[in-house]
Design a protein around this motif. Structure first.
Motif, PDB file in Angstrom:
ATOM      1  N   SER A   6       0.838  -1.204   0.000  1.00 47.07           N
ATOM      2  CA  SER A   6       0.000   0.000   0.000  1.00 47.07           C
ATOM      3  C   SER A   6       0.865   1.242   0.000  1.00 47.07           C
ATOM      4  O   SER A   6       0.558   2.218  -0.691  1.00 47.07           O
ATOM      5  CB  SER A   6      -0.900   0.020   1.229  1.00 47.07           C
ATOM      6  OG  SER A   6      -1.775  -1.059   1.204  1.00 47.07           O
ATOM      7  N   ASP A  12      -6.129  -0.646  -4.548  1.00 49.38           N
ATOM      8  CA  ASP A  12      -5.594  -1.148  -3.291  1.00 49.38           C
ATOM      9  C   ASP A  12      -6.579  -2.139  -2.687  1.00 49.38           C
ATOM     10  O   ASP A  12      -7.559  -1.752  -2.058  1.00 49.38           O
ATOM     11  CB  ASP A  12      -5.323  -0.004  -2.313  1.00 49.38           C
ATOM     12  CG  ASP A  12      -4.473  -0.458  -1.132  1.00 49.38           C
ATOM     13  OD1 ASP A  12      -4.211  -1.673  -1.030  1.00 49.38           O
ATOM     14  OD2 ASP A  12      -4.074   0.387  -0.322  1.00 49.38           O
ATOM     15  N   GLU A  13      -6.327  -3.392  -2.885  1.00 49.36           N
ATOM     16  CA  GLU A  13      -7.179  -4.472  -2.389  1.00 49.36           C
ATOM     17  C   GLU A  13      -8.665  -4.160  -2.577  1.00 49.36           C
ATOM     18  O   GLU A  13      -9.426  -4.147  -1.619  1.00 49.36           O
ATOM     19  CB  GLU A  13      -6.892  -4.721  -0.899  1.00 49.36           C
ATOM     20  CG  GLU A  13      -5.410  -4.935  -0.661  1.00 49.36           C
ATOM     21  CD  GLU A  13      -5.131  -5.680   0.623  1.00 49.36           C
ATOM     22  OE1 GLU A  13      -6.061  -6.302   1.166  1.00 49.36           O
ATOM     23  OE2 GLU A  13      -3.981  -5.652   1.063  1.00 49.36           O
TER      24      GLU A  13
HETATM   25 MG   LIG Z   1      -2.358  -2.337   2.417  1.00 52.61          MG
END
Ligand SMILES: [Mg+2]
Ligand SMILES: Nc1ncnc2c1ncn2[C@@H]1O[C@H](COP(=O)(O)OP(=O)(O)OP(=O)(O)O)[C@@H](O)[C@H]1O
Lengths: 294, 362
Positions: free
Chosen positions: B44, B159-160
């Protein structure tokens, strides 16, 4: 499930409630009912003869130009006292949100004014702006400004607004800080990626999301401006000069306890009671059902 | 469309935490690059540095040949999909998608056209007037995607984005994202810690571990030739079995002539292990190693069965097709084709196997 204490006794719960109920009855319902009764009566100057006049007192109060003037004074004072601390507190909260070092210290300092009693706060401002001995008054006069709140009604109004607003900033600040913290950081990041600069982010994301907080504070501040500022007005201007700073609450006190016009004063307090009830209703209606997002 | 190039990018957080330790990476134009790694490895952080949400401690990031280190997120022409979607709760779905366009001063009719177009692609047409809180998780996810798509950016960052969805929806959205990305041809960087998502989505797979890149490559190349023991055990489920030669010799495997000089670890994928009959057909001329395992548990999952077993103190997983006809307890002789063995040295780095010609000569 919360476990509840069960009293096997039938009478005990009521017994435990008695002091609270007694206090409410003696200090709230009884005076309130007295005010209601009083508002329909008129007394002669010596307090010997009391006559029932129905709504006469109300008619008289509402047609009194002084009363209408007081309504205007109250509106100006309340609006300023409600809005100014919100604006200042919001600016401070947004800045405090950016402080990283010494954050707790800064916040603690911001909360202190809230601990000062209204009358004391009034006295502080009175000293600072007293035309003869006040530091700020001295500076203002040195700057060529004709500062004399003892004669100039607008300046007197400004002074009590400053004193009243200053005290309320802390409270507003606390709520705005909490409100800002409740806004997910990722929203602001998403807005940044979406091409919004800082100022734009504030007006399009932060400000709308603070709306519930702002509304809550508006109601709380209005109630404060109406009913908790008596001490400040009493200490700083006593409603003067003339009647320039005589708010509705102050007028009730002045007419009743100074001028001893009990009927008129009682009628005014009944009107105020109506306003309190309305404000409280609004407060409960909106504050209870706080707006929840996401 | 653009290439993204990272040059020795580092990130040191205030407090001295070095989250990203010098990363070099080039994502080709139009490719979908997946960053995968365990929690806390800096994925991240790296993505946020590319987005401009996190300052770059050193190194440079280029988007489309332009160094963007000093640029605001707004100036980088990127779009990002956040893990929690980060939809603006006080705006309708339409306004959420239009927000980025309005900020860029796009004319109104064009905004309208683009939002409707994106809504059509994502089947959000009937939801445009709703607020985010009136949507299901999957719908919110689509809105977040829509918000990225309408902007027509140079780079997509994810991000995910699927980690808050249930397994079935995640599978569906994964396919959809893949399709969308192909159709739009926008360079994308996608962060996940789910190795299955990583394998299925990636054009370029980047495996990260504690702030460093362990391996970069096409997903199947990474799977077939993991560069380190970390990659070997991270990519693939169940993970690769890692055993020492001593373990194997102790249970009857004959490794003479197969073991490269530096190798201290032997890796075998669970599916490369099997019963001797099954594997001897597969191995052909390459030959087999065989050894005994002690059975712990047999887990049938339908199309295949996982046999959890032990070799001395090391655990081993064997992936058997269908209903496995093996005993529930006791010992089992398993086999693996010699050319499916992986070798790693003391640093966990991959070592090439001994060439066929040199085998069994000593
Ligand atoms: Mg992360
Ligand atoms: N703002 C911060 N300040 C200090 N350290 C941070 C900060 N943000 C992240 N870290 C640290 O940096 C490291 C990398 O964090 P990062 O969020 O990039 O991990 P990640 O790979 O995305 O993990 P996950 O899969 O759990 O999201 C972690 O050890 C984390 O504790």
């Amino acid at each position: 499930m919360t476990s509840r204490v069960i009293f096997p006794h039938k009478v005990l719960p009521y017994l435990l409630l008695v002091p609270q109920i007694a206090i409410t009855l003696v200090f709230f319902y009884w005076p309130a009912s007295q005010a209601l009764r009083q508002s329909t009566l008129r007394e002669d100057p010596f307090g010997l003869v009391t006559t029932f006049v129905g709504l006469g007192n109300f008619r008289q109060v509402l047609s009194d130009p002084d009363y209408i003037g007081s309504v205007q004074t109250t509106i100006i004072f309340s609006a300023a006292t409600a809005l100014i601390p919100m604006a200042i507190a919001l600016v401070l909260a947004v800045m405090a949100d950016k402080v990283i070092k010494g954050r707790g210290f800064y916040r603690t300092l911001m909360i202190w004014p809230y601990a000062v009693a209204p009358a004391i706060a009034g006295m502080l401002w009175l000293f600072l702006f007293n035309p003869t001995i006040g530091t700020f008054a001295y500076m203002l006069r040195r700057a060529g400004y004709d500062w004399d709140p003892l004669l100039n009604g607008n300046q007197a109004m400004l002074m009590i607004i400053m004193a009243a607003a200053w005290k309320q900033i802390s409270y507003n600040f606390l709520f705005f800080v909490a409100g800002l913290q409740a806004i997910p950081k990722s929203l602001l990041e998403a807005a940044a990626v979406d091409g919004a600069r800082e100022v734009k982010r504030f007006w399009t994301i932060v400000f709308p999301l603070l709306a519930p907080t702002s509304f809550f504070l508006l109601v709380v501040n209005t109630v404060y401006a109406f009913f908790d500022t008596f001490g400040i007005i009493h200490a700083v201007t006593s409603g003067g000069p003339g009647k320039a700073t005589e708010t509705l609450v102050y007028k009730v006190y002045n007419d009743g306890f100074v001028n001893l016009m009990l009927g008129s004063s009682a009628a005014q307090s009944v009107i105020l009671m109506g306003i309190v009830i309305a404000l409280t209703a609004i407060q409960f209606r909106y504050v209870e059902r706080k707006v929840h997002y996401a | 469309m653009a290439t993204v190039a990272l040059k020795t990018v580092r990130k040191v957080y205030a407090g001295g935490m070095e989250a990203v330790k010098g990363i070099d990476l080039t994502v080709p134009d139009g490719a979908l690059c997946v960053l995968v790694g365990p929690s806390g490895c800096g994925k991240s952080t790296l993505l946020r540095m590319i987005a401009g949400l996190e300052e770059i401690s050193s190194g440079t990031i280029e988007i489309d040949g332009r160094v963007v280190n000093a640029l605001e997120p707004a100036e980088r022409d990127i779009a990002m999909v956040f893990q929690n979607y980060a939809l603006y709760p006080h705006m309708s779905v339409y306004d959420n998608m239009a927000y980025g366009l309005r900020n860029r001063g796009t004319p109104k009719p064009e905004i309208e056209r683009k939002v409707r177009e994106a809504a059509r692609m994502l089947e959000l047409g009937s939801l445009l007037d709703r607020r985010p809180r009136q949507l299901s998780g999957g719908q919110r996810q689509r809105v977040a995607m829509g918000r990225a798509i309408v902007r027509d950016p140079k780079v997509f960052l994810f991000d995910e984005p699927l980690s808050n969805l249930d397994a079935k929806l995640r599978g569906q959205m994964r396919v959809e994202i893949r399709k969308l990305q192909r159709d739009l041809g926008v360079t994308s960087i996608y962060v996940t810690h789910d190795q299955l998502e990583a394998m299925t989505l990636a054009d370029v797979l980047v495996v990260m571990n504690s702030g460093r890149i362990e391996q970069v490559g096409a997903p199947l190349d990474v799977y077939e030739e993991p560069a380190t023991t970390f990659v070997a055990s991270f990519i693939g489920a169940p993970p690769m079995n890692l055993l020492t030669p001593d373990h194997l010799s102790a249970v009857g495997a004959v490794l003479e002539g197969l073991l490269p000089a530096d190798a201290v670890t032997v890796g075998i994928r669970p599916e490369d292990l099997g019963t001797v009959e099954a594997k001897s057909a597969e191995a052909g001329s390459a030959g087999l190693i065989t050894f005994d395992v002690t059975i712990d548990v047999l887990e049938p999952v339908g199309a295949e069965s996982y046999l959890y077993a032990r070799v001395q103190d090391a655990s081993v997983v064997v992936r058997l097709p269908g209903r496995a006809a093996v005993p529930e307890t006791g010992k089992l002789k398993v086999a693996a084709p010699v050319d499916k063995l992986h070798f790693f040295d003391t640093h966990g780095k991959r070592v090439d196997p001994v060439p066929v010609a040199a085998r069994r000569l000593g």
